[in-house]
Design an enzyme around this catalytic site. Structure first.
Site, PDB file in Angstrom:
ATOM      1  N   HIS A  58       0.839  -1.199   0.000  1.00 32.24           N
ATOM      2  CA  HIS A  58       0.000   0.000   0.000  1.00 32.24           C
ATOM      3  C   HIS A  58       0.871   1.245   0.000  1.00 32.24           C
ATOM      4  CE1 HIS A  58      -3.955   2.009   0.801  1.00 32.24           C
ATOM      5  NE2 HIS A  58      -3.116   3.000   1.086  1.00 32.24           N
ATOM      6  N   HIS A  60       1.518   5.370  -2.216  1.00 31.85           N
ATOM      7  CA  HIS A  60       1.035   6.411  -3.140  1.00 31.85           C
ATOM      8  C   HIS A  60       2.243   7.031  -3.840  1.00 31.85           C
ATOM      9  CE1 HIS A  60      -3.218   6.489  -1.823  1.00 31.85           C
ATOM     10  NE2 HIS A  60      -2.693   6.020  -0.696  1.00 31.85           N
ATOM     11  N   GLN A 153      -9.625   8.958  -5.820  1.00 34.86           N
ATOM     12  CA  GLN A 153      -9.331   9.477  -4.488  1.00 34.86           C
ATOM     13  C   GLN A 153     -10.403  10.435  -3.961  1.00 34.86           C
ATOM     14  OE1 GLN A 153      -5.280  10.180  -3.813  1.00 34.86           O
ATOM     15  NE2 GLN A 153      -5.556  11.367  -1.957  1.00 34.86           N
ATOM     16  N   HIS A 211      -9.387   1.548  -0.297  1.00 35.37           N
ATOM     17  CA  HIS A 211      -9.259   2.288   0.953  1.00 35.37           C
ATOM     18  C   HIS A 211     -10.602   2.127   1.659  1.00 35.37           C
ATOM     19  CE1 HIS A 211      -5.831   4.072  -1.035  1.00 35.37           C
ATOM     20  NE2 HIS A 211      -5.573   4.862  -0.003  1.00 35.37           N
ATOM     21  N   GLU A 214     -11.228   4.155   6.459  1.00 47.54           N
ATOM     22  CA  GLU A 214     -10.107   4.884   7.054  1.00 47.54           C
ATOM     23  C   GLU A 214     -10.695   6.055   7.850  1.00 47.54           C
ATOM     24  OE1 GLU A 214      -5.863   7.027   5.874  1.00 47.54           O
ATOM     25  OE2 GLU A 214      -7.302   6.538   4.297  1.00 47.54           O
ATOM     26  N   ASP A 310       2.480   3.335   2.880  1.00 47.85           N
ATOM     27  CA  ASP A 310       1.460   4.316   2.537  1.00 47.85           C
ATOM     28  C   ASP A 310       2.058   5.597   1.959  1.00 47.85           C
ATOM     29  OD1 ASP A 310      -1.019   5.445   2.168  1.00 47.85           O
ATOM     30  OD2 ASP A 310      -1.574   5.517   4.271  1.00 47.85           O
TER      31      ASP A 310
END
Length: 429
Positions: A58, A60, A153, A211, A214, A310
């Site tokens: 995971h 970005h 996102q 996701h 969260e 992350d």
């Protein structure tokens, strides 16, 4: 046998000692004590740990190393980070994203991190991040497995063009279907997005990584829908729920029903310890929630749990170094997993478990596996986490692609040793 590379006297993560590893044509061709062969290169592990490469399931990468652009996240909060990313997106260029991503891949390789699953934002009509990371995936393929997730996102339904852009990204060659149901305007829209995304994945034969929840809100329960849709569509083993932090705020009775559902559906769980402990619980005074999902309980139910990094130096997190041992350390501390067995499990959460979640073929330390591994300045996996052990050699397809000298400190103290090796202080008994 004439191997290209022969590693002598290694300790393996499962405790096997004095093991030799012979590599030929990119594969492990023998793994046993006392291999006698003329090899192109011989490395004496000296009893140190040889591990499969680290895996980050995971990340970005479209945002990594962008810290300070166009400004700093002064509050350090998730919401300011999201707003800041919204300011940065229109300024992104393919060239800049490629440059930062390649720099991060260099850092990853130096840390023995040879497989990364990166979410890439598709809520941008230009699909700049998608175009850039597809280029990066091709460039790094000889030395790093980069798996890309089409990530709406701003919300699949909350962002007007997100669904169309997600499909465009998949058509361009992105590997995995992503989503963020808890960020939709309503719980109903969130559940609807989970169903739609899973149906897209089923139709295209792809994996899913959302996701999911969260949030500190115990009523954010999209993981329940995700597990149910996984079973309905026959996606068992191909679906991951990332973060799952609302579970840390849920009551025990509901969780006692939820965990068996996740286990039965074969949904992978991906916690992100560094970010979860930093961003969650921000509305609490005291008592203050830790935020990380229920890792020990998931383990007890046989759920495959992986840890992700992350973020590294981006709008959400100004720290980070690409070191998955730092991630494992934070994970075991936050989850209070301090038995010897639990600490070994934390090492698996940054190696074997994320490899399984990503479906990596040929991963591991057995005959016939790909000759990808890391020699660490540590005697075992627990010591590796404790010391954030130096990566002495990183091997990809039987070729050493990164090397470091051991971390040794010279002392000038009367009556004391001249050198200190941090990996010499083994526990007694």
């Amino acid at each position: 046998m004439s191997p290209d590379l022969l590693v002598k006297n290694a300790t393996l993560p499962d405790g096997r000692k004095n093991i030799d590893i012979a590599c030929e044509r990119g594969r492990i061709v023998a793994l046993e004590p006392g291999i006698e062969a003329q090899a192109g290169r011989v490395i004496d592990a000296g009893g140190r740990l040889v591990s499969p490469p680290f895996v980050d399931s995971h990340f970005h990468m479209d945002a990594t190393l962008s810290l300070g652009l166009p400004r700093m996240n002064e509050s350090g909060t998730l919401l300011e980070g999201i707003a800041l990313w919204g300011e940065l997106k229109p300024l992104l260029t393919v060239e800049a994203v490629v440059e930062r991503a390649l720099a991060y891949c260099d850092l990853a390789v130096a840390q023995g991190l040879l497989a990364i699953r990166s979410h890439v934002d598709v809520c941008d009509e230009r699909l700049t991040g998608v175009e850039a990371l597809l280029q990066v995936r091709e460039k790094v393929a000889p030395y790093l497995d980069l798996q890309l997730v089409a990530f709406p996102q701003d919300g699949l339904y909350r962002s007007p063009d997100a669904e169309r852009n997600l499909l465009r990204a998949l058509d361009m060659g992105v590997d995995v279907v992503g989503g963020i149901p808890h960020f939709e305007r309503t719980m109903e829209d969130g559940a609807r997005s989970v169903r739609a995304l899973c149906e897209i994945a089923a139709e295209r034969g792809l994996m899913v990584d959302l996701h999911c929840d969260e949030s500190d809100d115990p009523l954010s329960r999209h993981i329940e829908t995700l597990a149910a849709e996984t079973q309905r569509l026959g996606l068992e083993g191909r679906v991951a729920g990332s973060h799952l932090t609302s579970m840390h705020s849920m009551d025990n009775y509901y969780v006692s029903k939820l965990l068996p559902l996740i286990a039965e559906a074969g949904v992978h769980a991906i916690a992100n310890p560094l970010i979860n402990i930093t961003l969650q619980g921000r509305h609490d005074t005291y008592p203050k929630r830790r935020g990380q999902t229920r890792v020990p309980e998931m383990r007890a139910h046989g759920i495959n749990v992986a840890f992700g990094h992350d973020c590294v130096m981006d709008p959400w997190y100004s720290m980070g170094s690409g070191d998955m041992l730092e991630v494992a350390s934070m994970g075991l501390h936050v989850a209070q997993m301090m038995s010897r067995e639990e600490m070994r499990y934390a090492f698996d959460c940054v190696t074997l478990h994320p490899a399984r979640a990503m479906g990596l073929e040929g991963y591991g330390l057995e005959k016939g596996c790909r000759a990808d591994f890391v020699l660490l300045q540590a005697a075992d996996t627990i010591e590796a986490i404790r010391l954030r052990a130096r990566r002495l050699a990183v091997v990809r397809a039987g070729r050493v692609i990164a090397e470091s000298d051991p971390a040794i400190t010279r002392l000038s103290l009367d009556g004391r040793p001249a050198r200190v090796d941090p990996a010499t202080y083994a526990p007694k008994g």
